[in-house]
Motif scaffolding. Structure first.
Motif, PDB file in Angstrom:
ATOM      1  N   MET A 252       1.067  -1.349   0.134  1.00  0.00           N
ATOM      2  CA  MET A 252      -0.056  -0.023   0.137  1.00  0.00           C
ATOM      3  C   MET A 252       0.963   1.271   0.113  1.00  0.00           C
ATOM      4  O   MET A 252       1.870   1.288   0.772  1.00  0.00           O
ATOM      5  N   LEU A 253       0.452   2.256  -0.692  1.00  0.00           N
ATOM      6  CA  LEU A 253       1.284   3.410  -0.934  1.00  0.00           C
ATOM      7  C   LEU A 253       1.043   4.508   0.374  1.00  0.00           C
ATOM      8  O   LEU A 253      -0.280   4.841   0.460  1.00  0.00           O
ATOM      9  N   SER A 254       1.916   4.774   0.927  1.00  0.00           N
ATOM     10  CA  SER A 254       1.757   5.676   2.215  1.00  0.00           C
ATOM     11  C   SER A 254       2.760   6.447   2.360  1.00  0.00           C
ATOM     12  O   SER A 254       4.080   6.020   2.284  1.00  0.00           O
ATOM     13  N   LEU A 255       2.713   7.700   2.974  1.00  0.00           N
ATOM     14  CA  LEU A 255       3.848   8.600   3.235  1.00  0.00           C
ATOM     15  C   LEU A 255       4.690   7.867   4.373  1.00  0.00           C
ATOM     16  O   LEU A 255       5.533   8.208   4.650  1.00  0.00           O
ATOM     17  N   PHE A 256       3.662   7.548   5.726  1.00  0.00           N
ATOM     18  CA  PHE A 256       4.322   7.046   6.645  1.00  0.00           C
ATOM     19  C   PHE A 256       4.133   5.753   6.914  1.00  0.00           C
ATOM     20  O   PHE A 256       3.134   5.219   7.695  1.00  0.00           O
ATOM     21  N   PRO A 257       4.451   4.831   6.164  1.00  0.00           N
ATOM     22  CA  PRO A 257       4.276   3.085   6.234  1.00  0.00           C
ATOM     23  C   PRO A 257       4.503   2.827   7.653  1.00  0.00           C
ATOM     24  O   PRO A 257       3.827   1.637   8.176  1.00  0.00           O
ATOM     25  N   SER A 258       5.459   3.131   8.220  1.00  0.00           N
ATOM     26  CA  SER A 258       5.636   2.761   9.680  1.00  0.00           C
ATOM     27  C   SER A 258       4.677   3.108  10.485  1.00  0.00           C
ATOM     28  O   SER A 258       4.762   2.219  11.798  1.00  0.00           O
ATOM     29  N   LEU A 259       3.927   3.783  10.466  1.00  0.00           N
ATOM     30  CA  LEU A 259       2.783   4.267  11.538  1.00  0.00           C
ATOM     31  C   LEU A 259       1.741   3.201  11.310  1.00  0.00           C
ATOM     32  O   LEU A 259       0.685   2.994  12.205  1.00  0.00           O
ATOM     33  N   PHE A 260       1.655   2.073  10.348  1.00  0.00           N
ATOM     34  CA  PHE A 260       0.833   1.129  10.395  1.00  0.00           C
ATOM     35  C   PHE A 260       0.917   0.100  11.356  1.00  0.00           C
ATOM     36  O   PHE A 260      -0.156  -0.614  11.886  1.00  0.00           O
ATOM     37  N   THR A 261       2.186  -0.054  11.762  1.00  0.00           N
ATOM     38  CA  THR A 261       2.322  -0.847  13.111  1.00  0.00           C
ATOM     39  C   THR A 261       1.759  -0.410  14.387  1.00  0.00           C
ATOM     40  O   THR A 261       1.548  -1.301  15.204  1.00  0.00           O
ATOM     41  N   TRP A 262       1.221   0.899  14.296  1.00  0.00           N
ATOM     42  CA  TRP A 262       0.621   1.413  15.507  1.00  0.00           C
ATOM     43  C   TRP A 262      -0.864   1.475  15.476  1.00  0.00           C
ATOM     44  O   TRP A 262      -1.485   2.033  16.437  1.00  0.00           O
ATOM     45  N   SER A 263      -1.435   0.841  14.413  1.00  0.00           N
ATOM     46  CA  SER A 263      -2.889   1.103  14.107  1.00  0.00           C
ATOM     47  C   SER A 263      -3.820   0.394  14.943  1.00  0.00           C
ATOM     48  O   SER A 263      -4.907   0.864  15.519  1.00  0.00           O
ATOM     49  N   PHE A 264      -3.071  -0.546  15.915  1.00  0.00           N
ATOM     50  CA  PHE A 264      -3.980  -1.114  17.134  1.00  0.00           C
ATOM     51  C   PHE A 264      -4.191  -0.300  18.185  1.00  0.00           C
ATOM     52  O   PHE A 264      -5.182  -0.300  18.812  1.00  0.00           O
ATOM     53  N   PHE A 265      -3.153   0.818  18.211  1.00  0.00           N
ATOM     54  CA  PHE A 265      -3.201   1.623  19.241  1.00  0.00           C
ATOM     55  C   PHE A 265      -4.063   2.719  18.941  1.00  0.00           C
ATOM     56  O   PHE A 265      -4.954   3.364  19.944  1.00  0.00           O
ATOM     57  N   GLY A 266      -4.526   3.252  17.793  1.00  0.00           N
ATOM     58  CA  GLY A 266      -5.438   4.037  17.116  1.00  0.00           C
ATOM     59  C   GLY A 266      -6.675   3.737  17.384  1.00  0.00           C
ATOM     60  O   GLY A 266      -7.643   4.580  17.744  1.00  0.00           O
ATOM     61  N   ILE A 267      -6.852   2.424  17.145  1.00  0.00           N
ATOM     62  CA  ILE A 267      -8.370   1.561  17.590  1.00  0.00           C
ATOM     63  C   ILE A 267      -8.547   1.921  18.964  1.00  0.00           C
ATOM     64  O   ILE A 267      -9.761   2.564  19.640  1.00  0.00           O
ATOM     65  N   ALA A 268      -7.736   1.762  19.848  1.00  0.00           N
ATOM     66  CA  ALA A 268      -7.695   1.888  21.270  1.00  0.00           C
ATOM     67  C   ALA A 268      -8.192   3.396  21.717  1.00  0.00           C
ATOM     68  O   ALA A 268      -9.251   3.782  22.660  1.00  0.00           O
ATOM     69  N   PHE A 269      -7.300   4.306  21.056  1.00  0.00           N
ATOM     70  CA  PHE A 269      -7.625   5.714  21.226  1.00  0.00           C
ATOM     71  C   PHE A 269      -9.149   6.160  21.046  1.00  0.00           C
ATOM     72  O   PHE A 269      -9.659   6.889  21.680  1.00  0.00           O
ATOM     73  N   LEU A 270      -9.395   5.686  19.680  1.00  0.00           N
ATOM     74  CA  LEU A 270     -10.643   6.141  19.264  1.00  0.00           C
ATOM     75  C   LEU A 270     -11.861   5.619  20.230  1.00  0.00           C
ATOM     76  O   LEU A 270     -12.828   5.973  20.487  1.00  0.00           O
ATOM     77  N   ARG A 271     -11.749   4.395  20.713  1.00  0.00           N
ATOM     78  CA  ARG A 271     -12.650   3.656  21.910  1.00  0.00           C
ATOM     79  C   ARG A 271     -12.817   4.437  23.077  1.00  0.00           C
ATOM     80  O   ARG A 271     -13.498   4.709  23.602  1.00  0.00           O
ATOM     81  N   ILE A 272     -11.580   4.731  23.596  1.00  0.00           N
ATOM     82  CA  ILE A 272     -11.471   5.645  24.792  1.00  0.00           C
ATOM     83  C   ILE A 272     -12.069   6.913  24.685  1.00  0.00           C
ATOM     84  O   ILE A 272     -12.939   7.437  25.605  1.00  0.00           O
ATOM     85  N   VAL A 273     -11.861   7.289  23.619  1.00  0.00           N
ATOM     86  CA  VAL A 273     -12.339   8.847  23.360  1.00  0.00           C
ATOM     87  C   VAL A 273     -13.806   8.785  23.241  1.00  0.00           C
ATOM     88  O   VAL A 273     -14.595   9.752  23.740  1.00  0.00           O
ATOM     89  N   LEU A 274     -14.277   7.823  22.313  1.00  0.00           N
ATOM     90  CA  LEU A 274     -15.897   7.834  22.319  1.00  0.00           C
ATOM     91  C   LEU A 274     -16.393   7.525  23.855  1.00  0.00           C
ATOM     92  O   LEU A 274     -17.551   7.932  23.910  1.00  0.00           O
ATOM     93  N   ALA A 275     -15.628   6.656  24.512  1.00  0.00           N
ATOM     94  CA  ALA A 275     -16.071   6.385  25.994  1.00  0.00           C
ATOM     95  C   ALA A 275     -16.457   7.726  26.741  1.00  0.00           C
ATOM     96  O   ALA A 275     -17.315   7.807  27.322  1.00  0.00           O
ATOM     97  N   LEU A 276     -15.350   8.560  26.682  1.00  0.00           N
ATOM     98  CA  LEU A 276     -15.538   9.829  27.309  1.00  0.00           C
ATOM     99  C   LEU A 276     -16.435  10.760  26.988  1.00  0.00           C
ATOM    100  O   LEU A 276     -17.264  11.354  27.488  1.00  0.00           O
ATOM    101  N   ILE A 277     -16.808  10.729  25.584  1.00  0.00           N
ATOM    102  CA  ILE A 277     -17.777  11.576  25.137  1.00  0.00           C
ATOM    103  C   ILE A 277     -19.353  10.920  25.346  1.00  0.00           C
ATOM    104  O   ILE A 277     -20.011  11.752  25.566  1.00  0.00           O
ATOM    105  N   VAL A 278     -19.402   9.523  25.461  1.00  0.00           N
ATOM    106  CA  VAL A 278     -20.588   9.021  25.724  1.00  0.00           C
ATOM    107  C   VAL A 278     -20.794   9.301  27.007  1.00  0.00           C
ATOM    108  O   VAL A 278     -22.117   9.568  27.629  1.00  0.00           O
TER     109      VAL A 278
END
Length: 120
Positions: free
Chosen positions: A1-27
């Motif tokens: 996959m063409l990406s400017l920052f391919p090394s960030l794909f290894t951190w995608s699992f933490f991005g989902i957790a960040f999204l989950r936690i922020v959603l929990a705080l908003i709710v």
């Protein structure tokens, strides 16, 4: 996959957790408003809705039953749109659509890192 920052794909699992936690705080903040006001609107007690949203926020925050909590949140947000549930602050329609979309994304992606139900 063409990406400017391919090394960030290894951190995608933490991005989902960040999204989950922020959603929990908003709710959770949204649930607090319902519990604080506790008025009845359109035959749905705000207190019951606040309790439901509080439990959803807790489950999302700790990452327990994430897919079920996300499904319940999506149903609550879509029902709020359909019923035109009148809130004190009158959130825009995009607020409910965004929360429903994030909840549906979490339902399909899973909880991410730092979740209790991740190994399940």
């Amino acid at each position: 996959m063409l990406s400017l920052f391919p090394s960030l794909f290894t951190w995608s699992f933490f991005g989902i957790a960040f999204l989950r936690i922020v959603l929990a705080l908003i709710v959770g903040a949204h649930a607090w408003e319902h519990l604080k006001d506790a008025k009845v609107s359109r035959e749905i007690p705000a207190f019951v809705l606040g309790i439901l949203e509080a439990f959803i926020a807790i489950f999302l925050l700790i990452g327990l039953f994430t897919q079920v909590a996300a499904l319940l949140l999506a149903i609550v947000m879509i029902a709020s749109l359909v019923l035109k549930y009148n809130h004190r602050d009158n959130y825009p329609i995009t607020y409910y659509l965004l929360l429903a979309a994030i909840a549906l994304a979490l339902m399909t992606l899973g909880p991410g890192a730092y979740a209790i139900d991740w190994p399940l």
